[in-house]
Write a protein that holds these residues in place. Structure first.
Motif, PDB file in Angstrom:
ATOM      1  N   LEU A 196       0.807  -1.228   0.000  1.00 14.19           N
ATOM      2  CA  LEU A 196       0.000   0.000   0.000  1.00 14.19           C
ATOM      3  C   LEU A 196       0.836   1.271   0.000  1.00 14.19           C
ATOM      4  O   LEU A 196       0.276   2.358  -0.111  1.00 14.19           O
ATOM      5  CB  LEU A 196      -0.938   0.004   1.211  1.00 14.19           C
ATOM      6  N   SER A 200       2.030   3.258   5.480  1.00 13.23           N
ATOM      7  CA  SER A 200       0.625   2.833   5.585  1.00 13.23           C
ATOM      8  C   SER A 200       0.354   2.055   6.858  1.00 13.23           C
ATOM      9  O   SER A 200      -0.777   2.044   7.358  1.00 13.23           O
ATOM     10  CB  SER A 200       0.235   1.980   4.368  1.00 13.23           C
ATOM     11  N   ALA A 213      -6.445   4.209   7.315  1.00 19.22           N
ATOM     12  CA  ALA A 213      -7.682   3.933   6.595  1.00 19.22           C
ATOM     13  C   ALA A 213      -7.732   4.749   5.309  1.00 19.22           C
ATOM     14  O   ALA A 213      -7.074   5.791   5.190  1.00 19.22           O
ATOM     15  CB  ALA A 213      -8.887   4.261   7.474  1.00 19.22           C
ATOM     16  N   PRO A 214      -8.511   4.310   4.311  1.00 22.58           N
ATOM     17  CA  PRO A 214      -8.631   5.081   3.073  1.00 22.58           C
ATOM     18  C   PRO A 214      -9.297   6.425   3.323  1.00 22.58           C
ATOM     19  O   PRO A 214     -10.118   6.577   4.246  1.00 22.58           O
ATOM     20  CB  PRO A 214      -9.487   4.178   2.180  1.00 22.58           C
ATOM     21  N   GLY A 219     -14.329   3.003  -0.448  1.00 20.51           N
ATOM     22  CA  GLY A 219     -13.760   1.707  -0.785  1.00 20.51           C
ATOM     23  C   GLY A 219     -13.192   0.959   0.406  1.00 20.51           C
ATOM     24  O   GLY A 219     -12.186   0.249   0.266  1.00 20.51           O
ATOM     25  N   LEU A 220     -13.803   1.103   1.586  1.00 21.94           N
ATOM     26  CA  LEU A 220     -13.276   0.464   2.787  1.00 21.94           C
ATOM     27  C   LEU A 220     -13.309  -1.056   2.665  1.00 21.94           C
ATOM     28  O   LEU A 220     -12.354  -1.737   3.046  1.00 21.94           O
ATOM     29  CB  LEU A 220     -14.067   0.920   4.008  1.00 21.94           C
ATOM     30  N   ASN A 221     -14.387  -1.597   2.127  1.00 23.11           N
ATOM     31  CA  ASN A 221     -14.498  -3.050   2.018  1.00 23.11           C
ATOM     32  C   ASN A 221     -13.416  -3.617   1.101  1.00 23.11           C
ATOM     33  O   ASN A 221     -12.762  -4.624   1.424  1.00 23.11           O
ATOM     34  CB  ASN A 221     -15.880  -3.430   1.498  1.00 23.11           C
ATOM     35  N   TYR A 223     -10.593  -2.196   0.422  1.00 21.52           N
ATOM     36  CA  TYR A 223      -9.327  -1.917   1.093  1.00 21.52           C
ATOM     37  C   TYR A 223      -9.013  -3.015   2.114  1.00 21.52           C
ATOM     38  O   TYR A 223      -7.893  -3.543   2.160  1.00 21.52           O
ATOM     39  CB  TYR A 223      -9.421  -0.551   1.764  1.00 21.52           C
ATOM     40  N   VAL A 224     -10.025  -3.391   2.906  1.00 25.90           N
ATOM     41  CA  VAL A 224      -9.842  -4.441   3.916  1.00 25.90           C
ATOM     42  C   VAL A 224      -9.596  -5.783   3.246  1.00 25.90           C
ATOM     43  O   VAL A 224      -8.737  -6.571   3.681  1.00 25.90           O
ATOM     44  CB  VAL A 224     -11.069  -4.503   4.842  1.00 25.90           C
ATOM     45  N   ARG A 226      -8.211  -6.349   0.400  1.00 24.81           N
ATOM     46  CA  ARG A 226      -6.854  -6.357  -0.149  1.00 24.81           C
ATOM     47  C   ARG A 226      -5.829  -6.642   0.936  1.00 24.81           C
ATOM     48  O   ARG A 226      -4.872  -7.394   0.714  1.00 24.81           O
ATOM     49  CB  ARG A 226      -6.564  -5.007  -0.808  1.00 24.81           C
ATOM     50  N   ILE A 227      -6.026  -6.059   2.107  1.00 19.33           N
ATOM     51  CA  ILE A 227      -5.093  -6.296   3.219  1.00 19.33           C
ATOM     52  C   ILE A 227      -5.184  -7.741   3.693  1.00 19.33           C
ATOM     53  O   ILE A 227      -4.166  -8.399   3.945  1.00 19.33           O
ATOM     54  CB  ILE A 227      -5.388  -5.319   4.371  1.00 19.33           C
TER      55      ILE A 227
END
Length: 354
Positions: A196, A200, A213-214, A219-221, A223-224, A226-227
């Motif tokens: 990221l 980050s 956080a973004p 796009g939180l879902n 983003y999570v 992807r992590i």
């Protein structure tokens, strides 16, 4: 490189985001339709609960007039997922709290389920599934499993929506490890920064990693997700688990042992007994008290097998166990040897005896 790739584990399997957790629900209610196997009339809580329920239908019956054995008071438990919407179905567990003999054939009457904040989050109702039975007649009893415990598959309906709040007030996500380890936490932070961008993520301590956080929560879902899909090689604490009752030994293959010398032997004692009958050759007339007797002859044998002696350089528990097995050393003797090595300070691992 191939070994490292095989040992990599997704972050999703190493921990969770703070705020993502299940919620416990509980309630109490009444199960009806029991064939005389419910609570006895001396259970005042059941009689009061029945009286209160009937009063909701304009039936005023004093509790001292309720003598039915076809009802039982129960406790209901359920688990609410981290996110749920109104109308979702959940499983519920039902357990008897009175002196009922069995809940087989019973139906749970609509019961509200509350959370720790005493708010109603779900309603439970439906026929019970019991994984056992209990029948008794004329002093004879037949029982299987626990007939006072049952389940209702998808018997709970969510009445209040819940959402997991992952972003803290400071604008960061907190990733919490299942097994606290400073090395693993630092590897997670480095892996997230590689994916990221630098800055980050930061490992706060051995248990948590703080992740930015973004912006604006967009796009939180994704983003999570992807992590969670990132993978690292978790660090492991060397452990040797021993169960002396079953003779089981489990150890990591890379658990190291310092240079040692082992000498192991034992003495085996066996007792062989042979029994024979002593029969009188002639019994005359009037020979009262003359009878056959059993005589035992015992031999005591003492064996001292050859000692097992070996010297090892820097080795691992896996290599040591394999070499001892080739020398026909039993599992229990191997356990005793490892415990002695630990006492000598040559085993660099935690020994857990169950």
């Amino acid at each position: 490189m191939a070994a490292d790739a095989a040992a990599q584990v997704r972050l999703k399997d190493l921990g969770r985001f703070q705020g993502w957790r299940d919620n416990m629900l509980v309630g109490y209610g009444i199960v009806t339709g029991l064939a005389g196997s419910g609570d006895t009339p001396r259970n005042q809580a059941t009689r009061q609960a029945m009286s209160n329920m009937l009063s909701q239908f304009d039936l005023v019956i004093p509790q001292d007039q309720i003598q039915s054995r076809n009802v039982a008071m129960v406790m209901i438990t359920a688990t609410l997922p981290p996110t749920a919407t109104v109308g979702d179905k959940i499983d519920v567990n039902v357990t008897s709290t009175g002196d009922a003999r069995s809940l087989a054939g019973g139906t749970l009457i609509m019961t509200p389920l509350k959370g720790p904040d005493h708010q109603v989050y779900a309603l439970a109702q439906g026929p019970l599934v019991i994984g056992g039975y209990r029948f008794d007649a004329n002093g004879n009893l037949r029982q299987k499993n626990h007939p006072t415990v049952g389940t209702i598959s998808l018997g709970g309906t969510v009445e209040a929506a819940v959402r997991a709040d992952l972003v803290a007030s400071n604008g960061y996500l907190n990733f919490v490890l299942k097994d606290a380890d400073a090395t693993t936490a630092e590897r997670i932070a480095q892996r997230i920064n590689q994916s990221l961008g630098a800055g980050s993520a930061t490992s706060v301590d051995a248990e948590s990693v703080r992740i930015r956080a973004p912006a604006n929560g967009e796009g939180l879902n994704a983003y999570v997700a992807r992590i969670e899909s990132l993978a690292v090689v978790p660090d492991q604490v060397s452990r040797v688990v021993i169960n002396e009752r079953t003779g089981t030994l489990v150890a990591g293959g890379d658990t190291h042992i310092a240079p040692i010398t082992i000498s192991h032997g034992d003495i085996r004692v066996s007792v062989d007994t042979q029994y024979m009958a002593s029969q009188p050759q002639f019994v005359g007339v009037g020979g009262d008290g003359v009878r056959t007797i059993i005589v035992g002859n015992s031999d005591l044998n003492v064996e001292e097998p050859a000692h097992i002696a070996a010297t090892y350089g820097h080795t691992t528990v896996s290599e040591l166990v394999h070499s001892l097995e080739k020398a026909n050393v039993s599992t229990r003797d191997i356990i005793a040897i490892l415990q002695a090595i630990k006492a000598a300070g040559a085993l660099h691992a935690d020994v857990i005896v169950q």
